[in-house]
Design an enzyme around this catalytic site. Structure first.
Site, PDB file in Angstrom:
ATOM      1  N   ASP A 179       0.830  -1.207   0.000  1.00  0.00           N
ATOM      2  CA  ASP A 179       0.000   0.000   0.000  1.00  0.00           C
ATOM      3  C   ASP A 179       0.869   1.263   0.000  1.00  0.00           C
ATOM      4  OD1 ASP A 179       0.804  -0.154   2.630  1.00  0.00           O
ATOM      5  OD2 ASP A 179      -1.194   0.025   3.500  1.00  0.00           O
ATOM      6  N   SER A 180       2.209   1.086  -0.018  1.00  0.00           N
ATOM      7  CA  SER A 180       3.099   2.231  -0.261  1.00  0.00           C
ATOM      8  C   SER A 180       2.825   2.810  -1.644  1.00  0.00           C
ATOM      9  CB  SER A 180       4.565   1.812  -0.139  1.00  0.00           C
ATOM     10  OG  SER A 180       4.856   0.776  -1.059  1.00  0.00           O
ATOM     11  N   ASP A 202      -1.175  -6.112  -0.070  1.00  0.00           N
ATOM     12  CA  ASP A 202      -1.329  -5.447   1.228  1.00  0.00           C
ATOM     13  C   ASP A 202      -2.808  -5.151   1.447  1.00  0.00           C
ATOM     14  OD1 ASP A 202       0.372  -4.666   3.240  1.00  0.00           O
ATOM     15  OD2 ASP A 202       1.279  -3.050   2.075  1.00  0.00           O
ATOM     16  N   LYS A 221      -1.073  -9.379   3.060  1.00  0.00           N
ATOM     17  CA  LYS A 221      -0.248  -8.927   4.185  1.00  0.00           C
ATOM     18  C   LYS A 221      -1.115  -8.045   5.070  1.00  0.00           C
ATOM     19  CE  LYS A 221       3.248  -5.709   3.794  1.00  0.00           C
ATOM     20  NZ  LYS A 221       2.762  -4.589   4.633  1.00  0.00           N
ATOM     21  N   GLU A 270      -0.873  -5.695   8.895  1.00  0.00           N
ATOM     22  CA  GLU A 270       0.027  -5.107   9.888  1.00  0.00           C
ATOM     23  C   GLU A 270      -0.478  -5.406  11.294  1.00  0.00           C
ATOM     24  OE1 GLU A 270       0.484  -0.906   9.122  1.00  0.00           O
ATOM     25  OE2 GLU A 270       1.198  -1.247   7.078  1.00  0.00           O
ATOM     26  N   GLU A 303       9.945  -4.088   9.783  1.00  0.00           N
ATOM     27  CA  GLU A 303      10.293  -2.784   9.215  1.00  0.00           C
ATOM     28  C   GLU A 303      10.885  -1.863  10.276  1.00  0.00           C
ATOM     29  OE1 GLU A 303       7.300  -1.019   6.722  1.00  0.00           O
ATOM     30  OE2 GLU A 303       8.383   0.884   6.588  1.00  0.00           O
TER      31      GLU A 303
HETATM   32  O1  KIV Z   1       3.606  -1.020   1.496  1.00  0.00           O
HETATM   33  C1  KIV Z   1       4.743  -1.491   1.354  1.00  0.00           C
HETATM   34  O2  KIV Z   1       5.417  -1.289   0.334  1.00  0.00           O
HETATM   35  C2  KIV Z   1       5.265  -2.317   2.435  1.00  0.00           C
HETATM   36  C3  KIV Z   1       6.714  -2.686   2.374  1.00  0.00           C
HETATM   37  C4  KIV Z   1       7.524  -1.521   2.685  1.00  0.00           C
HETATM   38  C5  KIV Z   1       7.034  -3.844   3.224  1.00  0.00           C
HETATM   39  O3  KIV Z   1       4.569  -2.625   3.351  1.00  0.00           O
END
Ligand code: KIV
Length: 264
Positions: A43-44, A82, A112, A114, A181
């Protein structure tokens, strides 16, 4: 051979995993062709692709859209999506419904999420229903408001102990791997030695079982966010600017299109 969550899990202690993020078909295809085993639709992309300041505004629709595009470019890598903010935090049932969409509608191999001990029931629910889960501890960007910024986590002994306990609880709940992270590398080493699933570090030092970076950072594409732990492997942003300027000049001088670009 296709990478699966179980293959990633059983690579612990045998090979170092080099993982990257992608948000679109073309980049995912290049990463896959390079042999990257795990591609994260992180989600980056809220920052690198959509221009937000944080990952918080990213929606389920955004992530499904980008995941679908990425999946079309991948043949061998494991594609993990994510789950964005507020699509899994409310209840394990909400998480299962939305995770199911990533697998069923977008074609992802897993998701994924968190968070630590608080997510144990959710991880169990997803795993029991056949959805592989990648955990994420340390600096969890969806909690940036509570953390007071993007800071290294686990420097205090109590925080470090909490992260270690969270890692053990997630591993017990059934995650196939764990992103760590921005934590001190000795803590990452301790976690790596304490859990049976691979740790994938980002700003977590040398001792993790694998590494992950944001592809825009690796390529040198400026998005306004500076990650000191990252490494730039190319200056693609500069190359793109040069190409755009050259095109601009060609068009304004009339040297593009030339006869070979023209239908007679
Ligand atoms: O959103 C993302 O790109 C991430 C990575 C930095 C692990 O969670």
């Amino acid at each position: 051979m296709k990478w699966t969550a179980t293959r990633i899990q059983s690579s612990k202690g045998r090979e170092k995993l080099a993982c990257l993020t992608a948000a679109d078909f073309a980049v995912a295809q290049l990463l896959d062709q390079a042999g990257i085993p795990l591609i994260l639709v992180g989600d980056s992309l809220g920052m690198t692709t959509l221009g937000y300041d944080t990952t918080l505004p990213v929606t389920l629709h955004d992530m499904l859209h980008h995941t679908t595009a990425e999946v079309r470019g991948v043949k061998k890598a494991l594609v993990i999506a994510d789950m964005p903010f507020m699509t899994y935090q409310v209840s394990a049932g909400q998480a299962l419904r939305n995770a199911g969409r990533f697998v069923q509608d977008a074609g992802a191999d897993g998701v994924k999420i968190e968070g630590g001990t608080l997510r144990v029931r959710t991880v169990e629910r997803l795993v029991q229903n056949g959805i592989p889960v990648l955990g994420h501890l340390g600096l969890t960007p969806q909690s940036v408001r509570a953390l007071g910024g993007y800071k290294v986590q686990g420097r205090k002994p109590t925080e470090a102990e909490q992260i270690l306990n969270d890692a053990k609880a997630l591993a017990e709940a059934g995650i196939f791997a764990l992103v760590l992270e921005c934590i001190p590398e000795e803590l990452a080493r301790e976690i790596t030695e304490s859990i049976p699933v691979p740790t994938i570090g980002i700003g977590a030092g040398r001792y993790c079982d694998g590494q992950i970076l944001v592809t825009a950072d690796v390529l040198g594409i400026e998005t306004g966010v500076k990650a000191t732990f990252s490494k730039q492997y190319a200056q693609v942003g500069t190359i793109m600017q040069q190409a755009f300027s050259a095109y601009l000049q060609d068009v304004s001088r009339g040297s593009f299109p030339a006869p070979e670009h023209t239908f007679q």
